[in-house]
Design a protein around this motif. Sequence first.
Motif, PDB file in Angstrom:
ATOM      1  N   ILE A   1       0.846  -1.366   0.037  1.00  0.00           N
ATOM      2  CA  ILE A   1      -0.083   0.023  -0.050  1.00  0.00           C
ATOM      3  C   ILE A   1       0.704   1.068  -0.051  1.00  0.00           C
ATOM      4  CG2 ILE A   1      -1.625   1.320   1.254  1.00  0.00           C
ATOM      5  CD1 ILE A   1      -2.955  -1.059   2.220  1.00  0.00           C
ATOM      6  N   LEU A   2       1.935   1.184   0.783  1.00  0.00           N
ATOM      7  CA  LEU A   2       2.958   2.240   0.974  1.00  0.00           C
ATOM      8  C   LEU A   2       3.577   2.573  -0.707  1.00  0.00           C
ATOM      9  CD1 LEU A   2       4.872   4.327   2.308  1.00  0.00           C
ATOM     10  CD2 LEU A   2       6.477   2.760   2.480  1.00  0.00           C
ATOM     11  N   TRP A   3       3.805   1.590  -1.371  1.00  0.00           N
ATOM     12  CA  TRP A   3       4.200   1.688  -2.849  1.00  0.00           C
ATOM     13  C   TRP A   3       3.215   2.514  -3.637  1.00  0.00           C
ATOM     14  CZ3 TRP A   3       7.716   2.225  -6.179  1.00  0.00           C
ATOM     15  CH2 TRP A   3       7.632   1.817  -7.367  1.00  0.00           C
ATOM     16  N   ILE A   4       2.137   1.800  -3.489  1.00  0.00           N
ATOM     17  CA  ILE A   4       0.879   2.216  -4.388  1.00  0.00           C
ATOM     18  C   ILE A   4       0.383   3.717  -3.876  1.00  0.00           C
ATOM     19  CG2 ILE A   4      -1.672   1.770  -4.877  1.00  0.00           C
ATOM     20  CD1 ILE A   4      -1.112  -0.932  -4.358  1.00  0.00           C
ATOM     21  N   ASN A   5       0.439   4.032  -2.929  1.00  0.00           N
ATOM     22  CA  ASN A   5      -0.186   5.267  -2.016  1.00  0.00           C
ATOM     23  C   ASN A   5       0.976   6.316  -2.114  1.00  0.00           C
ATOM     24  OD1 ASN A   5      -2.365   6.501  -1.234  1.00  0.00           O
ATOM     25  ND2 ASN A   5      -1.465   6.392   0.744  1.00  0.00           N
ATOM     26  N   LEU A   6       2.213   6.201  -1.591  1.00  0.00           N
ATOM     27  CA  LEU A   6       3.196   7.196  -1.440  1.00  0.00           C
ATOM     28  C   LEU A   6       3.914   7.303  -2.962  1.00  0.00           C
ATOM     29  CD1 LEU A   6       4.587   9.249   0.249  1.00  0.00           C
ATOM     30  CD2 LEU A   6       6.082   7.283   0.993  1.00  0.00           C
ATOM     31  N   ILE A   7       4.674   6.384  -3.321  1.00  0.00           N
ATOM     32  CA  ILE A   7       5.431   6.375  -4.565  1.00  0.00           C
ATOM     33  C   ILE A   7       4.539   6.895  -5.643  1.00  0.00           C
ATOM     34  CG2 ILE A   7       6.876   5.404  -6.064  1.00  0.00           C
ATOM     35  CD1 ILE A   7       8.050   5.835  -3.122  1.00  0.00           C
ATOM     36  N   MET A   8       3.690   6.386  -5.771  1.00  0.00           N
ATOM     37  CA  MET A   8       2.610   6.477  -6.986  1.00  0.00           C
ATOM     38  C   MET A   8       2.016   8.151  -6.995  1.00  0.00           C
ATOM     39  SD  MET A   8       2.453   4.006  -9.097  1.00  0.00           S
ATOM     40  CE  MET A   8       0.952   3.820 -10.000  1.00  0.00           C
ATOM     41  N   ASP A   9       1.849   8.661  -5.846  1.00  0.00           N
ATOM     42  CA  ASP A   9       1.625   9.903  -5.413  1.00  0.00           C
ATOM     43  C   ASP A   9       2.494  10.806  -5.845  1.00  0.00           C
ATOM     44  OD1 ASP A   9      -1.075   9.504  -4.413  1.00  0.00           O
ATOM     45  OD2 ASP A   9      -0.597   9.919  -2.492  1.00  0.00           O
ATOM     46  N   THR A  10       3.789  10.674  -5.296  1.00  0.00           N
ATOM     47  CA  THR A  10       4.715  11.713  -5.617  1.00  0.00           C
ATOM     48  C   THR A  10       5.176  11.689  -7.108  1.00  0.00           C
ATOM     49  OG1 THR A  10       5.363  11.260  -3.475  1.00  0.00           O
ATOM     50  CG2 THR A  10       7.170  12.126  -4.773  1.00  0.00           C
ATOM     51  N   LEU A  11       5.402  10.329  -7.608  1.00  0.00           N
ATOM     52  CA  LEU A  11       5.908  10.390  -8.925  1.00  0.00           C
ATOM     53  C   LEU A  11       4.952  10.638 -10.178  1.00  0.00           C
ATOM     54  CD1 LEU A  11       7.991   7.174  -8.982  1.00  0.00           C
ATOM     55  CD2 LEU A  11       9.012   9.281  -8.876  1.00  0.00           C
ATOM     56  N   ALA A  12       3.742  10.500  -9.628  1.00  0.00           N
ATOM     57  CA  ALA A  12       2.387  10.860 -10.432  1.00  0.00           C
ATOM     58  C   ALA A  12       2.550  12.566 -10.493  1.00  0.00           C
ATOM     59  CB  ALA A  12       1.157  10.374 -10.235  1.00  0.00           C
ATOM     60  N   ALA A  13       2.710  13.058  -9.378  1.00  0.00           N
ATOM     61  CA  ALA A  13       2.609  14.748  -9.304  1.00  0.00           C
ATOM     62  C   ALA A  13       3.641  15.099 -10.268  1.00  0.00           C
ATOM     63  CB  ALA A  13       2.825  15.113  -7.892  1.00  0.00           C
ATOM     64  N   LEU A  14       4.812  14.618 -10.375  1.00  0.00           N
ATOM     65  CA  LEU A  14       5.670  14.793 -11.183  1.00  0.00           C
ATOM     66  C   LEU A  14       5.535  14.595 -12.631  1.00  0.00           C
ATOM     67  CD1 LEU A  14       9.196  13.854  -9.473  1.00  0.00           C
ATOM     68  CD2 LEU A  14       8.493  15.997  -9.794  1.00  0.00           C
ATOM     69  N   ALA A  15       4.858  13.589 -12.960  1.00  0.00           N
ATOM     70  CA  ALA A  15       4.403  13.084 -14.203  1.00  0.00           C
ATOM     71  C   ALA A  15       3.385  14.150 -14.819  1.00  0.00           C
ATOM     72  CB  ALA A  15       3.915  11.606 -14.318  1.00  0.00           C
ATOM     73  N   PHE A  16       2.371  14.435 -14.280  1.00  0.00           N
ATOM     74  CA  PHE A  16       1.297  15.447 -14.715  1.00  0.00           C
ATOM     75  C   PHE A  16       1.677  17.046 -14.675  1.00  0.00           C
ATOM     76  CE2 PHE A  16      -0.832  11.335 -13.968  1.00  0.00           C
ATOM     77  CZ  PHE A  16      -1.635  11.466 -15.153  1.00  0.00           C
ATOM     78  N   GLY A  17       2.806  17.325 -13.969  1.00  0.00           N
ATOM     79  CA  GLY A  17       3.321  18.586 -13.421  1.00  0.00           C
ATOM     80  C   GLY A  17       3.588  19.391 -14.536  1.00  0.00           C
ATOM     81  N   GLU A  18       3.829  18.923 -15.653  1.00  0.00           N
ATOM     82  CA  GLU A  18       4.430  19.854 -16.884  1.00  0.00           C
ATOM     83  C   GLU A  18       3.546  19.781 -18.241  1.00  0.00           C
ATOM     84  OE1 GLU A  18       8.574  19.682 -17.541  1.00  0.00           O
ATOM     85  OE2 GLU A  18       9.009  20.944 -15.537  1.00  0.00           O
ATOM     86  N   GLU A  19       2.344  19.228 -18.235  1.00  0.00           N
ATOM     87  CA  GLU A  19       1.491  19.104 -19.065  1.00  0.00           C
ATOM     88  C   GLU A  19       1.349  20.619 -20.074  1.00  0.00           C
ATOM     89  OE1 GLU A  19      -0.922  16.070 -20.060  1.00  0.00           O
ATOM     90  OE2 GLU A  19       0.994  15.517 -19.354  1.00  0.00           O
ATOM     91  N   PRO A  20       1.467  20.282 -21.355  1.00  0.00           N
ATOM     92  CA  PRO A  20       1.680  21.497 -22.157  1.00  0.00           C
ATOM     93  C   PRO A  20       0.314  22.623 -22.061  1.00  0.00           C
ATOM     94  CG  PRO A  20       1.307  19.605 -23.665  1.00  0.00           C
ATOM     95  CD  PRO A  20       1.586  19.032 -22.329  1.00  0.00           C
ATOM     96  N   ALA A  21       0.782  23.874 -22.247  1.00  0.00           N
ATOM     97  CA  ALA A  21      -0.501  24.840 -22.317  1.00  0.00           C
ATOM     98  C   ALA A  21      -1.046  24.708 -23.621  1.00  0.00           C
ATOM     99  CB  ALA A  21      -0.050  26.123 -21.943  1.00  0.00           C
ATOM    100  N   LEU A  22      -2.084  24.242 -24.045  1.00  0.00           N
ATOM    101  CA  LEU A  22      -2.797  23.951 -25.253  1.00  0.00           C
ATOM    102  C   LEU A  22      -3.819  25.035 -25.541  1.00  0.00           C
ATOM    103  CD1 LEU A  22      -3.410  20.216 -25.379  1.00  0.00           C
ATOM    104  CD2 LEU A  22      -1.470  21.431 -26.015  1.00  0.00           C
ATOM    105  N   ASP A  23      -3.629  25.417 -26.910  1.00  0.00           N
ATOM    106  CA  ASP A  23      -4.679  26.764 -27.330  1.00  0.00           C
ATOM    107  C   ASP A  23      -6.110  26.318 -27.201  1.00  0.00           C
ATOM    108  OD1 ASP A  23      -2.598  28.384 -27.934  1.00  0.00           O
ATOM    109  OD2 ASP A  23      -2.400  27.984 -30.082  1.00  0.00           O
ATOM    110  N   ARG A  24      -6.307  24.948 -27.601  1.00  0.00           N
ATOM    111  CA  ARG A  24      -7.882  24.555 -27.271  1.00  0.00           C
ATOM    112  C   ARG A  24      -8.303  24.804 -26.129  1.00  0.00           C
ATOM    113  NH1 ARG A  24      -6.134  18.739 -27.393  1.00  0.00           N
ATOM    114  NH2 ARG A  24      -6.440  18.095 -25.345  1.00  0.00           N
ATOM    115  N   TYR A  25      -7.710  24.782 -24.830  1.00  0.00           N
ATOM    116  CA  TYR A  25      -8.242  25.214 -23.778  1.00  0.00           C
ATOM    117  C   TYR A  25      -8.868  26.694 -23.577  1.00  0.00           C
ATOM    118  CZ  TYR A  25      -5.174  21.444 -21.822  1.00  0.00           C
ATOM    119  OH  TYR A  25      -4.616  20.141 -21.797  1.00  0.00           O
ATOM    120  N   MET A  26      -8.398  27.454 -24.574  1.00  0.00           N
ATOM    121  CA  MET A  26      -9.130  28.583 -24.719  1.00  0.00           C
ATOM    122  C   MET A  26     -10.360  28.829 -25.265  1.00  0.00           C
ATOM    123  SD  MET A  26      -7.247  30.569 -22.621  1.00  0.00           S
ATOM    124  CE  MET A  26      -7.274  32.601 -23.401  1.00  0.00           C
TER     125      MET A  26
END
Length: 874
Positions: free
Chosen positions: A700-725
């Motif tokens: 659970i520690l692996w699922i809950n903590l490592i996945m949390d922290t690494l996923a935060a890095l993974a989704f942190g730099e999603e590109p800013a897309l013009d379609r959002y506007m």
Amino acid sequence: MEKDKIIGLTSAEAEESKKKFGTNALSVKETETFWDMYKDAFNDIWIKILCAACILQLIIYVCSFIWPAYFHQDLIEILGVVVAIFLATFVGTLQNYKNNQQFNVLQAEASKIKTKVYRDGRIHEMPIDDIVKGDVILLQAGDQVPVDGVLVKGSCKVNQASLNGESRDESKETPDGPIDVNIKCEDFANPNWIFRGSVVTSGEVLVEAEIIGDHTVLGGISEALGETSKPSPSAEKMEILAGQIGKLGVAGAALAVAANLVFEIMGMDNYAFASMVALAIQNVMLFVSIIIMAVPEGLPLMSALVSSMNSGRMLKEHILVRHSDSIETAGYMNRLFSDKTGTITEGVLSVVDWISGDGKVVSNIDDLGYELKKELINGIGLNNDAISSDGKAIGSNGTDRALMNYLISLQEDSIDRSVIIEKEPFDSQKKFSKVILQDCSYLKGAPDFFIDQCRYYMNANGQVVPFTDADRAAVDKTMHEQMARSMRLLLIMKEDQEHGPYIYLGIVCIRDNVRSDVAQTVKTMKTAGCEVVMVTGDNAETATAIAKEAGILQSPKDIVLTSDELEKIDDEELKKILPDLRVVSRAKPMDKKRLVDLAQSLDYVVGMTGDGVNDSPALKAADVGFSMGDGTSVAKEASDIVIVNNSLTSISNALKYGRTMTKSVQKFIIFQLTVNVATILMNIVAPFLGFTEPFTIVQILWINLIMDTLAALAFGEEPALDRYMKEKPISRKAPVLTRYMIESIATAAIYITIVSSILLKAQSFLISIGLNTEAEIRTFVFTFFIYAVIFNSLNTRSSGFNLFEHISENRKFMVVMTLIFVLQTVLIYFAGAIFNTVPISMPALFTAMGFGFLIIPVDMLKKLVVGSYKKIAH
């Protein structure tokens, strides 16, 4: 002060005035230390939940030493939560602290400004903070006014844009008689009073300090900044989501415990007291573990990381973020109250056209003929207090600088002013300035005052011909057309002995040009559901013309109000027309604050731009305050984001980055809650399948903590897309969990739970792929779970069918997910002692991967079905 009185205070009088009235220093807000800011970070609802969970884990850890038979708590898990709390609070605090330090430096520099003061009959240069009431101050062109006071000698022009937002210069002069200095003056148009924060653009005056420090108009505005700002929409929503997840965790834990108790009791042979106590403690542990697991530690860390990452990216686009949470709030913005000068317009006066004596508009001065061009160059070059320095006009006022810059562009700035015999500076009553030469004079002034006195005009051939009524009518018509284009008109005239006063040479059309990218930016923001409302000190005619050119005024429903009209409308009536309000002209300092408050009461998420001290209360009150890079330090301190290049397009980009951050957080929530919901469901289902706990505490520690922290890095730099506007802004009251997010979470979590449940009981299938022991089966299910989550990250990134859309623009995502995949594969073979896993056969490993991969077509099917349903419903 009497005009004949000896200038200035004595040292003794200054000391007495200081004891009685204090000094000119403004009250300074106590600087918040890093540790104060760090403590404030713990007010976040997520951090409070994590802290509570950590304390509970510590209690259980202590109990494990006292009653080891009944309590067990892994220290690594506690340390993991502590690290998550530290990172989530520290990253955001450090970013905000660095930004605040930069602004503290700016504020300190502002207080070091020196000015010239008469003391003991002599002039001294001293810091503005040391001025006392009664001091006499010498102000010259370029000086910043340090007090509110009355002129005692001379006349000047001042720019009060930082106080009232108006770009035009205001004339100030010595009063003819005594004035009542005991009455505080707040009328910026008063010709005898001068105000702190304004800048002298021409002339030289002596001013007696009547009102100092916090009692000045500027000081009063600064005090208004102490009001508490409202929490951001994203913070409000996250607090609600925290409550919802807490309820989900409690409900899931209660169901899992109830199911486990029933099956445990039914299977018990011994109902002794000790056994029942052990069973109770075991289920309390299960209850606590599920609740702790339900709290996504990565969410506050995710927000801090995304804010920090986007702050760096935004700075490259001239957007300096002061408060990190304001980035996401900008994405919610649906109403922007914007200044005109420097944001919608370029902020620089420039010569655009000429109006000839026959009423024609001429853009190229060469088309007016050689002789007339020569006369016009003399008219605007000799009769001008600005000078050319290094290819740029300096000194005097905005109008003179615009004329000089025009001459520089023509390479005609080498003006020989030695031919001037006498000079009459501009006078606010006479409305003209004049230079007298040996055989003629040149004048420039307001057309309305002098055009009727013109008897002749010079034509394109250089001939001086009568200025007829027909010519006058043609010029009049053209003047109105040019004013409708937001032009400022200045009549250039000549008088000589042959023709007398006045020979019409031309009317120069000057204006502050609308930025070239503004119309497209306004259109983009409209498409994004964010209406731009222009709030300016200009008159209604000029403001309307600029708003039309900028694309702000388009519909017949659009409303234009002056400040006086605004004052006559009560709050309830103004709320009704606010959705259609597009322009406020002749705006006064507190109009913006009123507009912000009323817009927020209608649940608008409000942005406000400003560069002057007068803008500060509104910047502070707005959900997102945008100050300008060349604005006052007070305005910057009140703001959340500084637009370094003053551009409205940069504000639009901030909106896009805000929406990108919201999308990133939404993706992370889908990813994380899928894991949490699936784990809760498996804990509920597991007792029915004969398993008390599907995963060990370390797993659970692996699922809950490592996945949390690494996923935060993974989704942190999603590109800013013009379609959002092209999407409408999210409502302030809209829940964080959208229907799409709930559908995605439910689909993935149910798939993972169902497949895991089937695999736990499919004995013959498990044997066929080489799984014979319970340890191997548990390892197999654990591996499938992680692989399914990794493949689901691709579903999460894209709401469409192209799973690899813009994936190359977020390299961290590819690195992180690959790393998790490799680590999961390695740990089941080489870290079994830690993770309670055992090596499994290659067929079993690839089978786990295959079942994990199937989550992709399952999600695509969901998207297809939901999309088809929506089309049918539509």
